[in-house]
Design a protein around this motif. Structure first.
Motif, short mmCIF file in Angstrom:
data_model
loop_
_atom_site.label_atom_id
_atom_site.label_comp_id
_atom_site.label_asym_id
_atom_site.label_seq_id
_atom_site.Cartn_x
_atom_site.Cartn_y
_atom_site.Cartn_z
N SER A 76 23.52 -12.39 62.66
CA SER A 76 24.55 -11.81 63.52
C SER A 76 24.22 -10.38 63.89
O SER A 76 23.37 -9.74 63.28
CB SER A 76 25.91 -11.88 62.81
OG SER A 76 25.85 -11.22 61.58
N ASN A 77 24.93 -9.91 64.90
CA ASN A 77 24.82 -8.55 65.43
C ASN A 77 23.46 -8.31 66.08
O ASN A 77 22.79 -7.32 65.79
CB ASN A 77 25.12 -7.51 64.35
CG ASN A 77 25.53 -6.19 64.96
OD1 ASN A 77 26.00 -6.15 66.09
ND2 ASN A 77 25.35 -5.12 64.23
N LYS A 130 24.77 -14.66 68.55
CA LYS A 130 24.68 -15.24 67.21
C LYS A 130 23.53 -16.23 67.20
O LYS A 130 23.41 -17.05 68.11
CB LYS A 130 25.99 -15.93 66.84
CG LYS A 130 26.00 -16.48 65.44
CD LYS A 130 27.37 -17.12 65.16
CE LYS A 130 27.25 -18.21 64.16
NZ LYS A 130 26.71 -19.46 64.59
N CYS A 131 22.69 -16.14 66.19
CA CYS A 131 21.56 -17.05 66.08
C CYS A 131 21.62 -17.79 64.75
O CYS A 131 22.09 -17.26 63.75
CB CYS A 131 20.25 -16.28 66.17
SG CYS A 131 20.01 -15.39 67.72
N ASP A 132 21.13 -19.02 64.74
CA ASP A 132 21.06 -19.84 63.54
C ASP A 132 19.61 -20.10 63.20
O ASP A 132 18.78 -20.30 64.08
CB ASP A 132 21.79 -21.16 63.74
CG ASP A 132 23.29 -20.97 63.90
OD1 ASP A 132 23.87 -20.20 63.11
OD2 ASP A 132 23.87 -21.56 64.82
N SER A 188 26.70 -9.28 70.67
CA SER A 188 27.51 -10.41 70.21
C SER A 188 26.74 -11.73 70.16
O SER A 188 27.34 -12.77 69.92
CB SER A 188 28.73 -10.56 71.12
OG SER A 188 28.32 -10.90 72.42
N THR A 207 21.50 -5.59 61.74
CA THR A 207 21.42 -7.05 61.81
C THR A 207 21.55 -7.63 60.41
O THR A 207 20.94 -7.14 59.47
CB THR A 207 20.07 -7.48 62.42
OG1 THR A 207 19.95 -6.89 63.71
CG2 THR A 207 19.97 -8.98 62.54
N CYS A 255 19.66 -19.58 69.34
CA CYS A 255 20.72 -18.60 69.62
C CYS A 255 21.73 -19.19 70.60
O CYS A 255 21.40 -20.06 71.41
CB CYS A 255 20.13 -17.32 70.21
SG CYS A 255 18.99 -16.49 69.09
N GLU A 271 22.37 -17.73 59.12
CA GLU A 271 23.18 -17.27 60.25
C GLU A 271 22.86 -15.80 60.48
O GLU A 271 23.02 -14.98 59.58
CB GLU A 271 24.66 -17.46 59.93
CG GLU A 271 25.56 -17.19 61.09
CD GLU A 271 27.00 -17.52 60.76
OE1 GLU A 271 27.83 -16.59 60.78
OE2 GLU A 271 27.30 -18.70 60.49
#
Length: 152
Positions: free
Chosen positions: A92-93, A35-37, A33, A127, A60, A90
């Motif tokens: 995710s996963n 999340k990274c930008d 879970s 991902t 993250c 973005e």
């Protein structure tokens, strides 16, 4: 009687195995879970072959952070020269920032004169990376390739 007892024992063991497997599956799903930008700048060119390079920063929500290098290579029916400033992504996963590094599959259509923009969703296994950005240049075409993120 023996067959019935053996059958009941097998059913009880199967249920017990299923019950212990459920929490493990939920724990693994919960671990993914993070999340990274990605904040990035990118410039490149294409003439059948497509090449772009840039750099960025990944941040993250679990506190991890890294400066990264981005390389895009591919091919298709493309022509142009462009740059993207202040792009955003973005991711995710992922379980940690280490899952972010590597090559993502890329396919897209580009069209722009002077002002250029991009929006894509790329994948690497489970991902996903959603990209958006604007910039300047001239680019036109359809291409496939890979978008690689590595530590800088």
């Amino acid at each position: 009687m023996i067959k019935r007892t053996f059958g009941m024992a097998a059913l009880v063991l199967a249920c017990a195995g299923a019950m212990t497997a459920l929490p493990t599956g939920n724990a693994q799903a919960a671990e993914a879970s993070v999340k990274c930008d990605l904040a990035f700048n990118l410039s490149g060119w294409s003439l059948i072959y497509k090449h772009a390079e840039g750099n960025g920063t990944i941040t993250c929500d679990n506190g991890q952070r890294s400066n990264v290098k981005i390389v895009v290579v591919g091919g298709g029916l493309t022509a142009g020269k462009y740059h993207i400033d202040h792009g955003k992504g973005e991711i995710s996963n992922v379980h940690s920032i280490d899952d972010v590094y590597g090559s993502y599959a890329q396919a897209g259509a580009e069209a722009g004169v002077v002002k250029s923009s991009t929006a894509q969703v790329l994948t690497k296994g489970t991902t996903s990376l959603a990209l958006a950005g604007t910039g300047e240049g001239v680019n036109l075409g359809v291409s496939v390739g890979k978008f690689t993120i590595s530590k800088r």
